[in-house]
Design an enzyme around this catalytic site. Structure first.
Site, PDB file in Angstrom:
ATOM      1  N   LYS A   1       4.846  -0.805 -10.257  1.00  0.00           N
ATOM      2  CA  LYS A   1       4.571  -0.464  -8.863  1.00  0.00           C
ATOM      3  C   LYS A   1       3.934   0.926  -8.795  1.00  0.00           C
ATOM      4  CE  LYS A   1       7.106  -0.203  -4.421  1.00  0.00           C
ATOM      5  NZ  LYS A   1       8.448  -0.373  -3.825  1.00  0.00           N
TER       6      LYS A   1
ATOM      7  N   SER B   1       8.663  -3.637  -0.338  1.00  0.00           N
ATOM      8  CA  SER B   1       7.381  -2.982  -0.545  1.00  0.00           C
ATOM      9  C   SER B   1       6.787  -3.250  -1.919  1.00  0.00           C
ATOM     10  CB  SER B   1       7.544  -1.459  -0.359  1.00  0.00           C
ATOM     11  OG  SER B   1       8.466  -0.913  -1.290  1.00  0.00           O
TER      12      SER B   1
ATOM     13  N   SER C   1      13.428  -3.687  -1.281  1.00  0.00           N
ATOM     14  CA  SER C   1      12.102  -3.942  -1.817  1.00  0.00           C
ATOM     15  C   SER C   1      12.099  -4.517  -3.223  1.00  0.00           C
ATOM     16  CB  SER C   1      11.281  -2.651  -1.801  1.00  0.00           C
ATOM     17  OG  SER C   1      11.137  -2.169  -0.476  1.00  0.00           O
TER      18      SER C   1
END
Length: 560
Positions: free
Chosen positions: A64, A138, A162
């Site tokens: 990420k 996210s 997330s």
């Protein structure tokens, strides 16, 4: 699933080919050069050939883009925020030291603010199963990269859910460790005291191996902690589930899917008890509706204020609004919310007393991209009902798939106190290994044309069974002919069928082969049990004939 299952070069070639095949550029913010990947793979293979123990050799990783990877920019989803890190984040460095190869940096809800995966100037990340739906955020790109088989593992972060919501919506595993077990050195904070580095994988054991690899103090993260707990799960452990009213608002078919998961938990040897989790749900609301949002402003608020002219361009307006609102709470409001959270933590612990973990759906619905665009705040707020409280209350959590509803993944989650990470993994492993039961009413019955599918999947006939009198039965306008079972509640009929039992793998094979317009849902049987069963979707009833009075498919065939 530790150890080397392929060469690093083969893994890299496979990842590069898969990136080209899926044509999902929105997954990535940056990718490593193919030549660099091949060179690193050759180095890993050489180390293995020399006898070095590299437990993650032959595995690829996506990271990420709020987690540092040396040689690639860290953007946190904002080009104006971008910087070049001097070193890998601790979590990344530990995976690479074990032989894993980082392929690239993934898209995310900007500054890790959101549970939808659409709040990014680099594009909305579409769901791995249905591109018209959200991926969840996210950690959106990381979840989809794993679900589409591009990489074996992916790192996300989790403040409000997330690392779990994308797992549920894409049919994979998401592990959220206890806060501090994996150092957050080299991670752009969303809420510094609440952030956790998480892992996505298609296999639970692999995900847990990655977490264990990253765990341990690094001397740089002041919030890092160690875990000496090695608790074993007792044979007759107790799981808590929410009160029925606390499951209101789930997407169509999801309550039934959760009830089927509860039945599976019981068949796996767990005692399941209903508990009032209102304290946990109240704590969940504090994360965004209280003064704790000030920590988001502390993290990146100054950057947004300095680049106000880019709101609506490089800076997502919804994210900017949430973070800038964090400047409003006064210090006394934060301390009041901290006191309130302490009270809720005590009440929550009392509610779960005597239980190994809490079992819930991971999230509440799976909206389309259009639905989120129409109501970005309201749509997002629905996603975190069962996830938002975990980090605030210092709990560990783990999300795993639990079948399909209307052809899309449905996921469940186990949540427990801090440092119960290994216990949660044992619960999930026992759940996944439990035999599954399936109620069939049509062409899958013994002697009917599709029964061979059940047999080839290792199915075992348990016996004849009937539903409670809450269903209607329809002859669908399909070729070949097949029936559709629909739950209507009071005033329905009792429908005859059969119950078959499968291993988890066999059940998954049958579910994957379910043709539209049928879907798998939970069915209430006359003996008081609930099992998975073939149900008809509303679209299937167009042109269908109600044959409920016949009481079953064989009786209908005999009549016609």
């Amino acid at each position: 699933m530790t150890g080397r299952h392929t060469t690093a070069r083969t893994a890299v070639d496979r990842a590069l080919a898969r990136i080209a095949d899926v044509e999902r550029p929105e997954i990535w913010i940056s990718l490593r050069d193919a030549q660099d990947l091949v060179a690193e793979a050759a180095a890993v293979d050489a180390r293995v050939e020399a006898g070095e123990d590299l437990p993650l050799a032959g595995l690829t990783v996506a990271v990420k883009d709020n987690i540092d990877v040396a040689g690639l920019p860290t953007t946190a989803g904002s080009a104006s925020f971008s910087y070049e890190p001097a070193a890998d984040a601790t979590a990344v460095a530990r995976l690479r030291a074990a032989g894993a190869i980082v392929v690239g940096k993934t898209n995310l809800d900007q500054f890790a603010t959101g549970l939808v995966g659409t709040r990014s100037p680099f594009g909305a990340v579409r769901n791995a199963w249905d591109p018209a739906r959200i991926s969840g955020g996210s950690s959106s790109g990381s979840g989809v990269a794993v679900a589409l088989g591009i990489v074996d593992l992916a790192l996300g972060t989790d403040t409000a859910g997330s690392g779990r919501v994308p797992a549920a919506l894409n049919g994979i595993v998401g592990v959220k460790p206890t806060k501090g077990l994996v150092p957050t050195t080299g991670v752009v904070p969303a809420c510094r005291t609440q952030d956790v580095v998480t892992v996505f994988a298609r296999d639970l054991q692999l995900a847990r191996t990655a977490v264990e690899t990253m765990t341990g103090l690094d001397g740089r993260d002041p919030l890092a902690r160690t875990d000496a707990a090695h608790a074993a799960l007792p044979p007759r452990a107790r799981l808590a589930v929410p009160l029925p009213a606390q499951l209101d608002g789930l997407a169509a078919g999801w309550r039934e899917a959760f009830e089927a998961a509860v039945s599976t938990a019981r068949s796996a040897g767990f005692e399941v008890v209903e508990r009032d989790i209102s304290a946990l749900l109240d704590a969940a609301r504090l994360l965004y509706e209280g003064a704790f949002v000030a920590e988001r402003y502390s993290a990146v608020g100054a950057h947004i204020d300095e680049h106000r002219e880019q709101i609506g361009g490089d800076l997502d307006p919804t994210v900017a609004g949430i973070i800038r609102a964090g400047a409003a709470p006064a210090a006394h409001e934060l301390f009041a919310d901290m006191e309130r959270l302490d009270e809720l933590r005590l009440r929550g612990a009392e509610a779960l007393e005597g239980c190994a973990a809490l079992l819930t759906p991971t999230t509440t619905w799976h909206p389309t991209l259009a639905e989120v665009a129409a109501e970005p705040i309201a749509a997002n707020s629905r996603m975190g009902r069962f996830t938002n409280f975990a980090n605030l209350l210092d709990m560990a959590a783990l999300a795993v798939p639990s079948g399909l509803v209307d052809g899309l993944p449905f996921g469940i989650m186990v949540t427990g106190p801090a440092f119960t990470d290994r216990v949660l993994a044992q619960i999930a492993q026992r759940f996944q290994a439990a035999p599954r039961r399936l109620f069939v009413v049509g062409a899958h019955l013994t002697g009917e044309p599709l029964n061979r599918q059940l047999v080839s999947a290792g199915g075992r006939l348990v016996g004849a069974a009937s539903t409670v009198g809450e269903y209607t039965f329809h002859a669908l306008a399909t070729t070949p002919p097949k029936p559709g079972l629909v739950h209507t509640g009071s005033g329905g009929a009792t429908i005859a069928g059969e119950v078959w039992e499968f291993s988890a793998e066999g059940f998954a094979a049958v579910v994957d082969a379910v043709p539209p317009p049928l879907a798998i849902g939970s069915v209430s049987l006359a003996d008081g049990t609930r099992v998975a069963g073939f149900l008809a979707t509303p679209a299937a009833l167009e042109g269908a004939v109600d044959i409920s009075a016949r009481g079953g498919w064989r009786a209908h065939l005999a009549a016609v």
